[in-house]
Design a protein around this motif. Structure first.
Motif, PDB file in Angstrom:
ATOM      1  N   SER A 316      74.905  27.730 107.403  1.00 60.65           N
ATOM      2  CA  SER A 316      74.635  28.444 108.651  1.00 60.65           C
ATOM      3  C   SER A 316      73.176  28.262 109.081  1.00 60.65           C
ATOM      4  O   SER A 316      72.726  28.909 110.013  1.00 60.65           O
ATOM      5  N   GLY A 317      72.464  27.348 108.409  1.00 57.85           N
ATOM      6  CA  GLY A 317      71.163  26.941 108.937  1.00 57.85           C
ATOM      7  C   GLY A 317      69.955  27.660 108.379  1.00 57.85           C
ATOM      8  O   GLY A 317      68.978  27.870 109.098  1.00 57.85           O
ATOM      9  N   ALA A 318      70.000  28.021 107.078  1.00 51.80           N
ATOM     10  CA  ALA A 318      68.794  28.613 106.473  1.00 51.80           C
ATOM     11  C   ALA A 318      67.683  27.560 106.439  1.00 51.80           C
ATOM     12  O   ALA A 318      67.949  26.370 106.238  1.00 51.80           O
ATOM     13  N   GLY A 319      66.412  28.019 106.631  1.00 57.53           N
ATOM     14  CA  GLY A 319      65.292  27.089 106.457  1.00 57.53           C
ATOM     15  C   GLY A 319      65.279  26.593 105.019  1.00 57.53           C
ATOM     16  O   GLY A 319      65.076  25.412 104.736  1.00 57.53           O
ATOM     17  N   MET A 320      65.522  27.510 104.114  1.00 56.23           N
ATOM     18  CA  MET A 320      65.594  27.164 102.698  1.00 56.23           C
ATOM     19  C   MET A 320      66.389  28.258 101.966  1.00 56.23           C
ATOM     20  O   MET A 320      66.380  29.406 102.396  1.00 56.23           O
ATOM     21  N   VAL A 321      67.054  27.860 100.909  1.00 57.70           N
ATOM     22  CA  VAL A 321      67.757  28.838 100.072  1.00 57.70           C
ATOM     23  C   VAL A 321      67.156  28.774  98.673  1.00 57.70           C
ATOM     24  O   VAL A 321      67.037  27.693  98.090  1.00 57.70           O
ATOM     25  N   ARG A 322      66.731  29.927  98.167  1.00 59.42           N
ATOM     26  CA  ARG A 322      66.271  30.034  96.775  1.00 59.42           C
ATOM     27  C   ARG A 322      67.356  30.762  95.997  1.00 59.42           C
ATOM     28  O   ARG A 322      67.651  31.920  96.316  1.00 59.42           O
ATOM     29  N   ALA A 323      67.922  30.107  94.991  1.00 63.65           N
ATOM     30  CA  ALA A 323      68.955  30.764  94.185  1.00 63.65           C
ATOM     31  C   ALA A 323      68.404  31.025  92.800  1.00 63.65           C
ATOM     32  O   ALA A 323      67.911  30.104  92.141  1.00 63.65           O
ATOM     33  N   LEU A 324      68.451  32.281  92.386  1.00 63.94           N
ATOM     34  CA  LEU A 324      67.920  32.659  91.086  1.00 63.94           C
ATOM     35  C   LEU A 324      69.070  33.085  90.176  1.00 63.94           C
ATOM     36  O   LEU A 324      69.971  33.801  90.596  1.00 63.94           O
ATOM     37  N   GLY A 325      69.012  32.635  88.920  1.00 63.11           N
ATOM     38  CA  GLY A 325      70.073  33.019  87.997  1.00 63.11           C
ATOM     39  C   GLY A 325      70.049  32.168  86.756  1.00 63.11           C
ATOM     40  O   GLY A 325      69.167  31.312  86.594  1.00 63.11           O
ATOM     41  N   PRO A 326      71.040  32.375  85.872  1.00 60.67           N
ATOM     42  CA  PRO A 326      71.122  31.566  84.659  1.00 60.67           C
ATOM     43  C   PRO A 326      71.435  30.103  85.023  1.00 60.67           C
ATOM     44  O   PRO A 326      72.016  29.840  86.083  1.00 60.67           O
ATOM     45  N   THR A 327      71.051  29.186  84.166  1.00 55.10           N
ATOM     46  CA  THR A 327      71.229  27.767  84.508  1.00 55.10           C
ATOM     47  C   THR A 327      72.700  27.395  84.697  1.00 55.10           C
ATOM     48  O   THR A 327      73.007  26.491  85.464  1.00 55.10           O
ATOM     49  N   LEU A 334      73.258  23.583  92.347  1.00 55.20           N
ATOM     50  CA  LEU A 334      72.543  22.341  92.668  1.00 55.20           C
ATOM     51  C   LEU A 334      73.494  21.149  92.775  1.00 55.20           C
ATOM     52  O   LEU A 334      73.284  20.252  93.594  1.00 55.20           O
ATOM     53  N   THR A 335      74.535  21.144  91.970  1.00 58.44           N
ATOM     54  CA  THR A 335      75.505  20.045  92.049  1.00 58.44           C
ATOM     55  C   THR A 335      76.153  19.996  93.431  1.00 58.44           C
ATOM     56  O   THR A 335      76.315  18.942  94.025  1.00 58.44           O
ATOM     57  N   ARG A 336      76.490  21.200  93.945  1.00 56.54           N
ATOM     58  CA  ARG A 336      77.143  21.259  95.272  1.00 56.54           C
ATOM     59  C   ARG A 336      76.137  21.219  96.413  1.00 56.54           C
ATOM     60  O   ARG A 336      76.432  20.693  97.490  1.00 56.54           O
ATOM     61  N   HIS A 337      74.945  21.801  96.182  1.00 54.12           N
ATOM     62  CA  HIS A 337      73.962  21.924  97.268  1.00 54.12           C
ATOM     63  C   HIS A 337      72.578  21.548  96.740  1.00 54.12           C
ATOM     64  O   HIS A 337      71.754  22.415  96.423  1.00 54.12           O
ATOM     65  N   PRO A 338      72.283  20.242  96.655  1.00 58.09           N
ATOM     66  CA  PRO A 338      71.000  19.829  96.070  1.00 58.09           C
ATOM     67  C   PRO A 338      69.793  20.306  96.862  1.00 58.09           C
ATOM     68  O   PRO A 338      68.674  20.307  96.345  1.00 58.09           O
ATOM     69  N   GLU A 339      69.997  20.741  98.104  1.00 56.50           N
ATOM     70  CA  GLU A 339      68.872  21.227  98.918  1.00 56.50           C
ATOM     71  C   GLU A 339      68.414  22.628  98.492  1.00 56.50           C
ATOM     72  O   GLU A 339      67.362  23.097  98.943  1.00 56.50           O
ATOM     73  N   VAL A 340      69.178  23.306  97.641  1.00 58.09           N
ATOM     74  CA  VAL A 340      68.794  24.662  97.199  1.00 58.09           C
ATOM     75  C   VAL A 340      67.652  24.557  96.182  1.00 58.09           C
ATOM     76  O   VAL A 340      67.617  23.650  95.350  1.00 58.09           O
ATOM     77  N   VAL A 341      66.700  25.521  96.262  1.00 58.31           N
ATOM     78  CA  VAL A 341      65.574  25.580  95.333  1.00 58.31           C
ATOM     79  C   VAL A 341      65.868  26.685  94.308  1.00 58.31           C
ATOM     80  O   VAL A 341      66.344  27.760  94.687  1.00 58.31           O
ATOM     81  N   THR A 342      65.589  26.419  93.053  1.00 64.13           N
ATOM     82  CA  THR A 342      65.924  27.430  92.032  1.00 64.13           C
ATOM     83  C   THR A 342      64.679  28.074  91.419  1.00 64.13           C
ATOM     84  O   THR A 342      64.785  28.804  90.435  1.00 64.13           O
ATOM     85  N   ALA A 343      63.523  27.815  92.010  1.00 67.14           N
ATOM     86  CA  ALA A 343      62.295  28.477  91.553  1.00 67.14           C
ATOM     87  C   ALA A 343      62.050  29.725  92.388  1.00 67.14           C
ATOM     88  O   ALA A 343      62.466  29.800  93.549  1.00 67.14           O
ATOM     89  N   GLY A 344      61.351  30.712  91.799  1.00 63.47           N
ATOM     90  CA  GLY A 344      61.030  31.937  92.534  1.00 63.47           C
ATOM     91  C   GLY A 344      59.993  31.680  93.618  1.00 63.47           C
ATOM     92  O   GLY A 344      59.375  30.620  93.672  1.00 63.47           O
ATOM     93  N   GLY A 345      59.803  32.668  94.487  1.00 61.35           N
ATOM     94  CA  GLY A 345      58.841  32.534  95.586  1.00 61.35           C
ATOM     95  C   GLY A 345      59.191  33.508  96.691  1.00 61.35           C
ATOM     96  O   GLY A 345      60.160  34.272  96.571  1.00 61.35           O
ATOM     97  N   ARG A 346      58.419  33.478  97.758  1.00 53.58           N
ATOM     98  CA  ARG A 346      58.661  34.442  98.862  1.00 53.58           C
ATOM     99  C   ARG A 346      59.982  34.140  99.567  1.00 53.58           C
ATOM    100  O   ARG A 346      60.381  32.980  99.694  1.00 53.58           O
TER     101      ARG A 346
END
Ligand SMILES: NC(=O)C1=CN([C@@H]2O[C@H](COP(=O)(O)OP(=O)(O)OC[C@H]3O[C@@H](n4cnc5c(N)ncnc54)[C@H](OP(=O)(O)O)[C@@H]3O)[C@@H](O)[C@H]2O)[C@H](O)CC1
Ligand SMILES: [K+]
Length: 552
Positions: A316-327, A334-346
């Motif tokens: 739906s057009g997020a500038g960026m998605v940060r996903a936090l959780g167990p690996t 990440l396999t389905r959506h490599p554009e997702v970032v898994t590091a913390g941040g604002r």
């Protein structure tokens, strides 16, 4: 935007017009007769069951209702192919019965065989005289026999339900209640055996619904169509009454010139309103200005929820998605959506809880949810949390609430989860109670928690402070596992994109939430095409739906 007017607001709007001699009832009755004639003519010419024959008037999935809405229509009566068809009028004591009687007179003059059953000893006198003068048959209250009503209705082509309108108070009383109960049984038996059953048109509202609150306190004859006068009534939009209203159409009787509600309490958002909520990126935008969605969703046990929330947010057009959780969860995302970032941040919004059970089995995810909730409620220092941002609080996160929430937090329960939440707040309710009175309980949850409440269902209800949206665009096929996770991700994206606006004016939150429900429902309908749909299909349909909505 469709704005519903309460019974009092309708009366206030009518009064100056009636005082000035405006023939509102004449207009209402003509519109009613014209609708009945057109429906019966279409039914006859198509030569199949009434519901199939009127498919053009129904939704793309062919389902009548709940609360589908057509644009206003001008009044006027034309003679047509309904000659010889049979109409039954159910006539109550008030003006609603008057509408039915005058409409019946038009139908009789157009060649229909009309029978009126009067449930009161005194009914609208001019309406009764008009029907009798037009050759209609009248069965007085003293001669009323329930089996005869049932028999005549079953043999009719069309029924006008004019027992009670905006003057309704509580469940239908005898004899109306008994008649309607018998008709509901007869209809169910006809459905079971494939026997014919007439087309039912509710006059203004299906008799016996809670006009202002959408409740169904007793028996109601489900309508195939409701022709409502002047403006929508809340009960035609809100569940569960919306489910018995069929296709809802407004007849323009000239109330437009009158003053409507100053602040309408019940609304249905339309596509153009959803488009206005979307923030379209401009040349100066970059991923951070477009909004970062923080996701805490999914556990080893339910990793798919994390993947689906990410899908809803990304598509739906997020500038960026940060996903936090167990690996185990983040690797799948990440396999389905490599554009997702898994590091913390604002982040500019949080989506918390999908796929996180409330049994405390994933301490890491619980800790992340608590941290993010502290940010949303502002109980922790902004230096620690990155500041207050709007949030979607779903599934397991709803069991972790320790503080009153701001309006920028959206709770997204289904009926079972809302029952659990309310039990936690000391109310003895179960899922069935919530399903019987979804609006009442969603409002109670909004008051008790302070959050915006989005109660999912066939009609999804979104309650903010002082406003309720009722959205009915989702096809029944959308009731499938994971669809709610996609909605949570989508709503996270819309909130992140409008985070500054929502923080400046928290009352915008319910509007953003309603827009997400509109887009989600449209995506479900597009992906379904009248057949089964998966949550992944819904997410995949979002870019196309958003582009279509913006192009209109
Ligand atoms: N909006 C417009 O532009 C127009 C609307 N019109 C129609 O008028 C009705 C409202 O008419 P009104 O006479 O004010 O009220 P109703 O006909 O809805 O109902 C009043 C009678 O019904 C009885 N009643 C109330 N609750 C029940 C119940 N639960 N069971 C049985 N009977 C009930 C009530 O009896 P009481 O003893 O309680 O007083 C009254 O006898 C509106 O809906 C439109 O259809 C006009 O045509 C003008 C245009
Ligand atoms: K009615």
């Amino acid at each position: 935007m469709i704005e519903a007017w309460t019974a009092d607001e309708i009366r206030a709007a009518e009064k100056p017009l009636l005082d000035a001699g405006t023939p509102l009832m004449d207009r209402a009755a003509r519109a009613l007769a014209r609708t009945a004639l057109a429906d019966v003519a279409r039914r006859r010419s198509a030569g199949s069951s009434p519901r199939l024959r009127l498919a053009g008037a129904l939704g793309s999935d062919g389902v009548p209702g709940p609360g589908r809405v057509r644009p206003p229509r001008r009044h006027g009566v034309s003679r047509n192919a309904a000659h010889g068809a049979r109409a039954v009028l159910l006539v109550g004591a008030g003006n609603n019965g008057g509408d039915a009687l005058f409409a019946g007179a038009h139908l009789a003059r157009s060649g229909m065989r009309v029978t009126a059953f009067l449930v009161a000893s005194a009914v609208h006198a001019e309406g009764l005289a008009a029907l009798e003068a037009a050759g209609g048959e009248v069965i007085a209250r003293s001669e009323l026999r329930v089996p005869v009503v049932v028999e005549q209705v079953a043999a009719a082509d069309v029924v006008l339900d004019g027992l009670v309108g905006v003057g309704s108070r509580g469940a239908l009383r005898p004899p109306s209640g008994g008649i309607v109960r018998a008709l509901v049984e007869s209809r169910a038996a006809a459905e079971a055996t494939g026997a014919p059953w007439p087309w039912v048109i509710a006059v203004d509202v299906p008799s016996g619904i809670g006009v202002d609150d959408g409740s169904v306190p007793g028996p109601v004859l489900p309508a195939d169509r409701t022709l409502t006068f002047g403006a929508h009534k809340p009960g035609l939009l809100l569940p569960p009454a919306a489910h018995v209203a069929g296709v809802v159409e407004v007849a323009d009787v000239g109330l437009g010139a009158a003053q409507g509600p100053q602040v309408p309490g019940t609304l249905r958002m339309e596509e153009a309103d959803a488009a206005a909520v979307l923030r379209v990126p401009g040349v100066r935008d970059h991923k951070y200005t477009r909004g970062v969605v923080g996701v805490v969703a999914g556990t080893e046990k339910y990793p798919g929820a994390g993947v689906l929330v990410a899908a809803g947010a990304v598509r739906s057009g997020a500038g960026m998605v940060r996903a936090l959780g167990p690996t185990t969860v983040t690797d799948r995302i990440l396999t389905r959506h490599p554009e997702v970032v898994t590091a913390g941040g604002r982040v500019q919004s949080w989506v918390l809880g999908p796929g996180i059970p409330s049994d405390g089995s994933d301490a890491g995810q619980d800790r992340r949810v608590y941290g993010a909730l502290a940010a949303v409620t502002g109980v922790l220092d902004a230096e620690v949390t990155g500041g207050v941002v709007p949030a979607v609080i779903d599934a397991g996160a709803m069991a972790m609430l320790e503080h009153r929430l701001p309006e920028i937090a959206v709770l997204t329960p289904h009926a079972g989860e809302l029952a659990e939440l309310m039990r936690g707040l000391g109310h003895e309710v179960d899922r069935a109670d919530i399903e019987a009175e979804p609006v009442r309980w969603a409002r109670a949850a909004q008051r008790a928690t302070g959050a915006t409440v989005l109660l999912k269902g066939a009609v999804t209800v979104i309650v903010g402070s002082g406003v309720t949206f009722a959205q009915a665009e989702a096809p029944a096929w959308l009731a499938t596992a994971g669809a709610g996770d996609v909605l949570a991700g989508l709503l996270g994206t819309l909130l992140a994109a409008r985070a500054d606006d929502v923080l400046a004016d928290p009352s915008l939150t319910s509007r953003v939430a309603a827009a997400a429900v509109v887009l989600h429902g449209r995506a479900g309908a597009l992906a379904s095409g009248g057949g089964p749909v998966s949550a992944t299909d819904v997410a995949d349909a979002l870019p196309r739906v958003i582009a279509d909505v913006l192009a209109r």
